[in-house]
Design an enzyme around this catalytic site. Sequence first.
Site, PDB file in Angstrom:
ATOM      1  N   GLU A   1       7.784  -6.859   1.547  1.00  0.00           N
ATOM      2  CA  GLU A   1       6.475  -6.872   2.209  1.00  0.00           C
ATOM      3  C   GLU A   1       5.738  -8.175   1.896  1.00  0.00           C
ATOM      4  OE1 GLU A   1       5.156  -4.952   4.359  1.00  0.00           O
ATOM      5  OE2 GLU A   1       6.184  -3.024   4.241  1.00  0.00           O
TER       6      GLU A   1
ATOM      7  N   TYR B   1     -15.229   0.807  -6.646  1.00  0.00           N
ATOM      8  CA  TYR B   1     -16.492   1.522  -6.465  1.00  0.00           C
ATOM      9  C   TYR B   1     -17.382   1.359  -7.693  1.00  0.00           C
ATOM     10  CZ  TYR B   1     -13.648   3.328  -2.728  1.00  0.00           C
ATOM     11  OH  TYR B   1     -12.837   3.400  -1.640  1.00  0.00           O
TER      12      TYR B   1
ATOM     13  N   LYS C   1      -2.221  -1.508  -3.772  1.00  0.00           N
ATOM     14  CA  LYS C   1      -3.070  -0.329  -3.737  1.00  0.00           C
ATOM     15  C   LYS C   1      -2.216   0.933  -3.855  1.00  0.00           C
ATOM     16  CE  LYS C   1      -6.047   1.988  -0.497  1.00  0.00           C
ATOM     17  NZ  LYS C   1      -6.509   2.055   0.843  1.00  0.00           N
TER      18      LYS C   1
ATOM     19  N   SER D   1     -10.301   5.413  -4.657  1.00  0.00           N
ATOM     20  CA  SER D   1     -11.253   6.518  -4.817  1.00  0.00           C
ATOM     21  C   SER D   1     -10.800   7.546  -5.853  1.00  0.00           C
ATOM     22  CB  SER D   1     -11.489   7.193  -3.467  1.00  0.00           C
ATOM     23  OG  SER D   1     -10.266   7.661  -2.917  1.00  0.00           O
TER      24      SER D   1
ATOM     25  N   ARG E   1     -10.734   9.944   1.842  1.00  0.00           N
ATOM     26  CA  ARG E   1     -10.581  10.662   3.115  1.00  0.00           C
ATOM     27  C   ARG E   1     -11.658  11.734   3.253  1.00  0.00           C
ATOM     28  NH1 ARG E   1      -3.919  10.954   3.011  1.00  0.00           N
ATOM     29  NH2 ARG E   1      -3.613   8.698   2.842  1.00  0.00           N
TER      30      ARG E   1
ATOM     31  N   LYS F   1       1.259  10.104   5.354  1.00  0.00           N
ATOM     32  CA  LYS F   1       1.418   8.756   5.914  1.00  0.00           C
ATOM     33  C   LYS F   1       2.715   8.089   5.432  1.00  0.00           C
ATOM     34  CE  LYS F   1      -3.587   8.184   6.554  1.00  0.00           C
ATOM     35  NZ  LYS F   1      -4.751   7.264   6.442  1.00  0.00           N
TER      36      LYS F   1
ATOM     37  N   LYS G   1       0.861  -1.179   0.000  1.00  0.00           N
ATOM     38  CA  LYS G   1       0.000   0.000   0.000  1.00  0.00           C
ATOM     39  C   LYS G   1       0.895   1.226   0.000  1.00  0.00           C
ATOM     40  CE  LYS G   1      -3.616   2.422   2.537  1.00  0.00           C
ATOM     41  NZ  LYS G   1      -4.579   2.350   3.626  1.00  0.00           N
TER      42      LYS G   1
HETATM   43  C1  PBG Z   1      -7.598   3.325   5.665  1.00  0.00           C
HETATM   44  C2  PBG Z   1      -7.851   3.185   4.211  1.00  0.00           C
HETATM   45  C3  PBG Z   1      -7.656   4.139   3.205  1.00  0.00           C
HETATM   46  C4  PBG Z   1      -8.158   3.579   2.037  1.00  0.00           C
HETATM   47  C5  PBG Z   1      -8.599   2.297   2.344  1.00  0.00           C
HETATM   48  N1  PBG Z   1      -8.382   2.051   3.687  1.00  0.00           N
HETATM   49  C6  PBG Z   1      -7.159   5.553   3.275  1.00  0.00           C
HETATM   50  C7  PBG Z   1      -5.769   5.809   3.636  1.00  0.00           C
HETATM   51  O1  PBG Z   1      -4.930   4.920   3.742  1.00  0.00           O
HETATM   52  O2  PBG Z   1      -5.500   6.990   3.869  1.00  0.00           O
HETATM   53  C8  PBG Z   1      -8.223   4.273   0.699  1.00  0.00           C
HETATM   54  C9  PBG Z   1      -9.247   3.756  -0.255  1.00  0.00           C
HETATM   55  C10 PBG Z   1      -9.527   4.636  -1.413  1.00  0.00           C
HETATM   56  O3  PBG Z   1      -8.900   5.683  -1.639  1.00  0.00           O
HETATM   57  O4  PBG Z   1     -10.443   4.280  -2.164  1.00  0.00           O
HETATM   58  N2  PBG Z   1      -6.405   2.894   6.164  1.00  0.00           N
END
Ligand code: PBG
Length: 390
Positions: free
Chosen positions: A297, A377, A312, A338, A261, A281, A251
Amino acid sequence: MQMMQRSVVGQRPVAGSRRSLVVANVAEVTRPAVSTNGKHRAGVPEGTPIVTPQDLPSRPRRNRRSESFRASVREVNVSPANFILPIFIHEESDKNVPIPSMPGINRLAFGKNVIDYVSEARSYGVNQVVVFPKTPDHLKTCTAEEAFNKNGLSQRTIRLLKDTFPDLEVYTDVALDPYNSDGHDGIVSDAGVILNDETIEYLCRQAVSQAEAGADVVSPSDMMDGRVGAIRRALDREGFTNVSIMSYTAKYASAYYGPFRDALASAPKPGQAHRRIPPNKKTYQMDPANYREAIREAKADEAEGADIMMVKPGMPYLDVVRLLRETSPLPVAVYHVSGEYAMLKAAAERGWLNEKDAVLEAMTCFRRAGADLILTYYGIEASKWLAAEK
Ligand code: PBG
């Protein structure tokens, strides 16, 4: 003589009446543009150069000539069975709340609206969902205990879904950010450090509470080190040996999570005088520049007992999907996040892209890169389009 049968630039082939009869029986696409009398066949534009056919042992276009043929040699297919549909839940009212940066996607009101949405998904063959709760601000703390509240919104949603649809596969997100007043996936110290092992203790409690509520698959998305193994042990200790772990293995610290968010109001919050809150992050999610690190990982997750590995975001990271596909025999999932959804919607709204074609192409490319599962989605819309194509 053989040469003379073929058309040669500037040279007239021998007009063979027998040969032209044979040619007339061959399907249009298999015929050269020039007939044996050295002229273009009807339908070939004037001005098309007259050439000798190339002596090619291999013509890949033969296998693309018709939809039937293309369908028969297609290397991957997309099915609603591959999709996992993310759902946002809230209980601030009994109405769905549209998410402005994700047109067509709502925060679903807990209860009937959630059931209706999931029923629709199931009617198109999507039988897997992942639950994302929007936590009211007053329940957020800097240690995020709401994450493992047995009666939290997430846990109640899981119970509601499993009570209503026992055969639905319910996935959860394991991370503290929707419950953390600092907006991070882990507990933040005053110096701005995201605490690893302390966070894992709470992730384990969160995963167990989700399993108790009936979750089929828990999905740690926090990128703390060692969380998969710790969660596996915690689940097993409580008797949940059949609950799976889908690990967010690779990720990345991505700009493409912005709309998510917004949906959950879960972005990192500004710091205060006595507390430094990192604005991003990057100390736990991976650097978008890194490829080899994904192998590290993946090896850790596999050794710690992950059942599914995830990459991701999706479209900009297909090389990493392929990498995991070749590094491990585990199923690979990809999260079409998203921001990717928002880009496609925005271009489609302006008429700049054919939405259906662009989306189904993206799904196909995930499968070609090696993904078994796709979190998207577009789960319902894409499944409708797939059903209409049959
Ligand atoms: C939470 C999480 C996130 C997403 C999925 N689980 C946000 C992040 O890591 O800030 C993002 C999913 C998306 O953007 O569709 N840890």
